[in-house]
Design a protein around this motif. Sequence first.
Motif, PDB file in Angstrom:
ATOM      1  N   TYR A   1       3.980  -4.233   3.121  1.00 53.72           N
ATOM      2  CA  TYR A   1       4.616  -2.931   2.967  1.00 53.72           C
ATOM      3  C   TYR A   1       3.561  -1.830   2.987  1.00 53.72           C
ATOM      4  CZ  TYR A   1       8.743  -5.502   1.363  1.00 53.72           C
ATOM      5  OH  TYR A   1       9.817  -6.361   1.271  1.00 53.72           O
ATOM      6  N   ILE A   2       3.779  -0.805   3.824  1.00 56.47           N
ATOM      7  CA  ILE A   2       2.898   0.366   3.858  1.00 56.47           C
ATOM      8  C   ILE A   2       3.765   1.614   3.806  1.00 56.47           C
ATOM      9  CG2 ILE A   2       1.145   1.661   5.109  1.00 56.47           C
ATOM     10  CD1 ILE A   2       0.407  -0.856   6.605  1.00 56.47           C
ATOM     11  N   ARG A   3       3.474   2.474   2.841  1.00 54.44           N
ATOM     12  CA  ARG A   3       4.161   3.772   2.771  1.00 54.44           C
ATOM     13  C   ARG A   3       3.119   4.855   2.546  1.00 54.44           C
ATOM     14  NH1 ARG A   3       9.316   4.622  -0.946  1.00 54.44           N
ATOM     15  NH2 ARG A   3      10.281   3.780   0.948  1.00 54.44           N
ATOM     16  N   VAL A   4       3.046   5.805   3.467  1.00 56.68           N
ATOM     17  CA  VAL A   4       2.129   6.933   3.358  1.00 56.68           C
ATOM     18  C   VAL A   4       2.923   8.197   3.633  1.00 56.68           C
ATOM     19  CG1 VAL A   4       0.091   8.076   4.283  1.00 56.68           C
ATOM     20  CG2 VAL A   4       0.119   5.592   4.062  1.00 56.68           C
ATOM     21  N   ARG A   5       3.078   9.029   2.629  1.00 54.94           N
ATOM     22  CA  ARG A   5       3.824  10.273   2.776  1.00 54.94           C
ATOM     23  C   ARG A   5       3.016  11.405   2.151  1.00 54.94           C
ATOM     24  NH1 ARG A   5      10.005   9.954   1.123  1.00 54.94           N
ATOM     25  NH2 ARG A   5       9.754   8.161   2.523  1.00 54.94           N
ATOM     26  N   SER A   6       2.545  12.326   3.002  1.00 59.40           N
ATOM     27  CA  SER A   6       1.666  13.390   2.527  1.00 59.40           C
ATOM     28  C   SER A   6       2.314  14.759   2.595  1.00 59.40           C
ATOM     29  CB  SER A   6       0.386  13.407   3.367  1.00 59.40           C
ATOM     30  OG  SER A   6       0.668  13.807   4.709  1.00 59.40           O
ATOM     31  N   TYR A   7       3.595  14.818   2.960  1.00 56.84           N
ATOM     32  CA  TYR A   7       4.325  16.073   3.061  1.00 56.84           C
ATOM     33  C   TYR A   7       3.624  17.059   3.991  1.00 56.84           C
ATOM     34  CZ  TYR A   7       6.665  13.913  -0.864  1.00 56.84           C
ATOM     35  OH  TYR A   7       7.348  13.010  -1.655  1.00 56.84           O
ATOM     36  N   GLY A   8       3.241  16.523   5.163  1.00 56.64           N
ATOM     37  CA  GLY A   8       2.670  17.359   6.219  1.00 56.64           C
ATOM     38  C   GLY A   8       1.171  17.524   6.188  1.00 56.64           C
TER      39      GLY A   8
ATOM     40  N   TRP B   1       7.441  -3.670   6.615  1.00 61.19           N
ATOM     41  CA  TRP B   1       7.980  -2.340   6.337  1.00 61.19           C
ATOM     42  C   TRP B   1       6.867  -1.316   6.482  1.00 61.19           C
ATOM     43  CZ3 TRP B   1      12.825  -1.423   3.410  1.00 61.19           C
ATOM     44  CH2 TRP B   1      13.041  -0.079   3.091  1.00 61.19           C
ATOM     45  N   ILE B   2       7.092  -0.322   7.349  1.00 59.79           N
ATOM     46  CA  ILE B   2       6.125   0.772   7.484  1.00 59.79           C
ATOM     47  C   ILE B   2       6.875   2.086   7.397  1.00 59.79           C
ATOM     48  CG2 ILE B   2       6.199   0.598  10.033  1.00 59.79           C
ATOM     49  CD1 ILE B   2       3.331   1.704  10.005  1.00 59.79           C
ATOM     50  N   ASP B   3       6.452   2.934   6.473  1.00 57.46           N
ATOM     51  CA  ASP B   3       7.088   4.234   6.262  1.00 57.46           C
ATOM     52  C   ASP B   3       5.999   5.304   6.281  1.00 57.46           C
ATOM     53  OD1 ASP B   3       8.357   6.517   5.446  1.00 57.46           O
ATOM     54  OD2 ASP B   3       9.313   5.635   3.690  1.00 57.46           O
ATOM     55  N   PHE B   4       5.907   6.017   7.393  1.00 57.93           N
ATOM     56  CA  PHE B   4       4.957   7.119   7.541  1.00 57.93           C
ATOM     57  C   PHE B   4       5.722   8.428   7.744  1.00 57.93           C
ATOM     58  CE2 PHE B   4       0.498   5.436   8.643  1.00 57.93           C
ATOM     59  CZ  PHE B   4       0.655   4.343   7.803  1.00 57.93           C
ATOM     60  N   GLU B   5       6.866   8.538   7.124  1.00 56.12           N
ATOM     61  CA  GLU B   5       7.690   9.738   7.230  1.00 56.12           C
ATOM     62  C   GLU B   5       6.998  10.941   6.605  1.00 56.12           C
ATOM     63  OE1 GLU B   5      11.624  11.633   5.043  1.00 56.12           O
ATOM     64  OE2 GLU B   5      11.070   9.540   4.698  1.00 56.12           O
TER      65      GLU B   5
ATOM     66  N   PHE C   1       0.864  -1.185   0.000  1.00 55.30           N
ATOM     67  CA  PHE C   1       0.000   0.000   0.000  1.00 55.30           C
ATOM     68  C   PHE C   1       0.896   1.229   0.000  1.00 55.30           C
ATOM     69  CE2 PHE C   1      -2.410   3.403   2.002  1.00 55.30           C
ATOM     70  CZ  PHE C   1      -3.654   3.299   1.404  1.00 55.30           C
ATOM     71  N   TYR C   2       0.876   1.977  -1.118  1.00 58.66           N
ATOM     72  CA  TYR C   2       1.720   3.160  -1.248  1.00 58.66           C
ATOM     73  C   TYR C   2       0.884   4.383  -1.606  1.00 58.66           C
ATOM     74  CZ  TYR C   2       5.540  -0.239  -1.834  1.00 58.66           C
ATOM     75  OH  TYR C   2       6.437  -1.273  -1.666  1.00 58.66           O
ATOM     76  N   ILE C   3       1.052   5.469  -0.860  1.00 58.95           N
ATOM     77  CA  ILE C   3       0.486   6.771  -1.210  1.00 58.95           C
ATOM     78  C   ILE C   3       1.550   7.816  -0.951  1.00 58.95           C
ATOM     79  CG2 ILE C   3      -1.182   8.575  -0.652  1.00 58.95           C
ATOM     80  CD1 ILE C   3      -3.198   6.487   0.024  1.00 58.95           C
ATOM     81  N   MET C   4       1.931   8.561  -1.981  1.00 55.94           N
ATOM     82  CA  MET C   4       2.881   9.655  -1.837  1.00 55.94           C
ATOM     83  C   MET C   4       2.366  10.839  -2.637  1.00 55.94           C
ATOM     84  SD  MET C   4       6.527   7.631  -2.117  1.00 55.94           S
ATOM     85  CE  MET C   4       7.458   9.116  -1.737  1.00 55.94           C
TER      86      MET C   4
ATOM     87  N   TYR D   1      11.397  -2.708   9.476  1.00 54.14           N
ATOM     88  CA  TYR D   1      11.734  -1.305   9.265  1.00 54.14           C
ATOM     89  C   TYR D   1      10.563  -0.429   9.680  1.00 54.14           C
ATOM     90  CZ  TYR D   1      15.605  -3.196   6.602  1.00 54.14           C
ATOM     91  OH  TYR D   1      16.731  -3.894   6.234  1.00 54.14           O
ATOM     92  N   ILE D   2      10.838   0.518  10.586  1.00 53.93           N
ATOM     93  CA  ILE D   2       9.817   1.437  11.086  1.00 53.93           C
ATOM     94  C   ILE D   2      10.323   2.856  10.883  1.00 53.93           C
ATOM     95  CG2 ILE D   2       8.501   2.220  13.082  1.00 53.93           C
ATOM     96  CD1 ILE D   2       8.847  -0.599  14.264  1.00 53.93           C
ATOM     97  N   TYR D   3       9.663   3.588   9.994  1.00 55.39           N
ATOM     98  CA  TYR D   3      10.027   4.979   9.723  1.00 55.39           C
ATOM     99  C   TYR D   3       8.862   5.884  10.124  1.00 55.39           C
ATOM    100  CZ  TYR D   3      13.608   2.822   6.758  1.00 55.39           C
ATOM    101  OH  TYR D   3      14.656   2.067   6.284  1.00 55.39           O
ATOM    102  N   LEU D   4       8.977   6.512  11.271  1.00 51.02           N
ATOM    103  CA  LEU D   4       7.927   7.409  11.769  1.00 51.02           C
ATOM    104  C   LEU D   4       8.515   8.794  12.048  1.00 51.02           C
ATOM    105  CD1 LEU D   4       6.077   4.977  14.236  1.00 51.02           C
ATOM    106  CD2 LEU D   4       5.388   5.624  11.918  1.00 51.02           C
TER     107      LEU D   4
END
Length: 247
Positions: free
Chosen positions: A30-37, A54-58, A5-8, A77-80
Amino acid sequence: ALQNFYIMSDRLIKKPIHPEAFQFSPLLTYIRVRSYGEIDGSLPSFSALSNLYWIDFEGNAFTGSVPSFSSNPKIGYIYLHDNQFSGTIPSFKNLPQLDYLYLNNNRKSSTTGFTALSEFENLTKMRRFYAHVNRLQGEVPDFTECPRLEYLTLFDNQFTSYKAGSFKDLRYIRYIDLADNNLSQQAINKIVDDLYENYEAVPRGRVTINLRNNFAIGTSILSLPGVDQLEKIDILKNAGWTFLVGT
């Protein structure tokens, strides 16, 4: 079944993610959600994701606390980082695949940023833990339960003391950054003593330690190593270590 699941995007609506958004996709890896604030609110639940790796919510605007991921035994991998979390970093424990844990740069205002750090347990694979630029206070905890740790960044926080033995058994450590905290001279001395014992147990070079700009609370005097510790630092430098103290 959904596995990735990817949203950027910087065009998302400024709105929280539903708390049960991922509860019906148990095969998610794998989950990546990046909304630039843009995306804010609390993190959704990950308790049903036993395969999560893998979770990337940076780079969002999440607030509140973070989970210990006890329901995610495969997490690696945990990116918070770069959010607005606060409160206590929980005790991550018994996660045999956890490799990278990034919780840095959550201090975006006087009310955001983690304020306490629990001790970790049985993290046998973790190599990187980043928690710089928060509001972590009190004692630098023991990292003995993270025997493979290579990179530890805790700079720009509010630590005042150090638990003796915390760094002594980190045989793989390559980089520790505790600059810009409130460590006392006593704490600095304990750190140097532990790292010297660390080196004596496993002699090697190419290790960097940054203890710059530490001022104990209530004083404007820079915390510097004692005479005995300065001698140990010289020995470590001659062995190829980089040791940064003072300003």
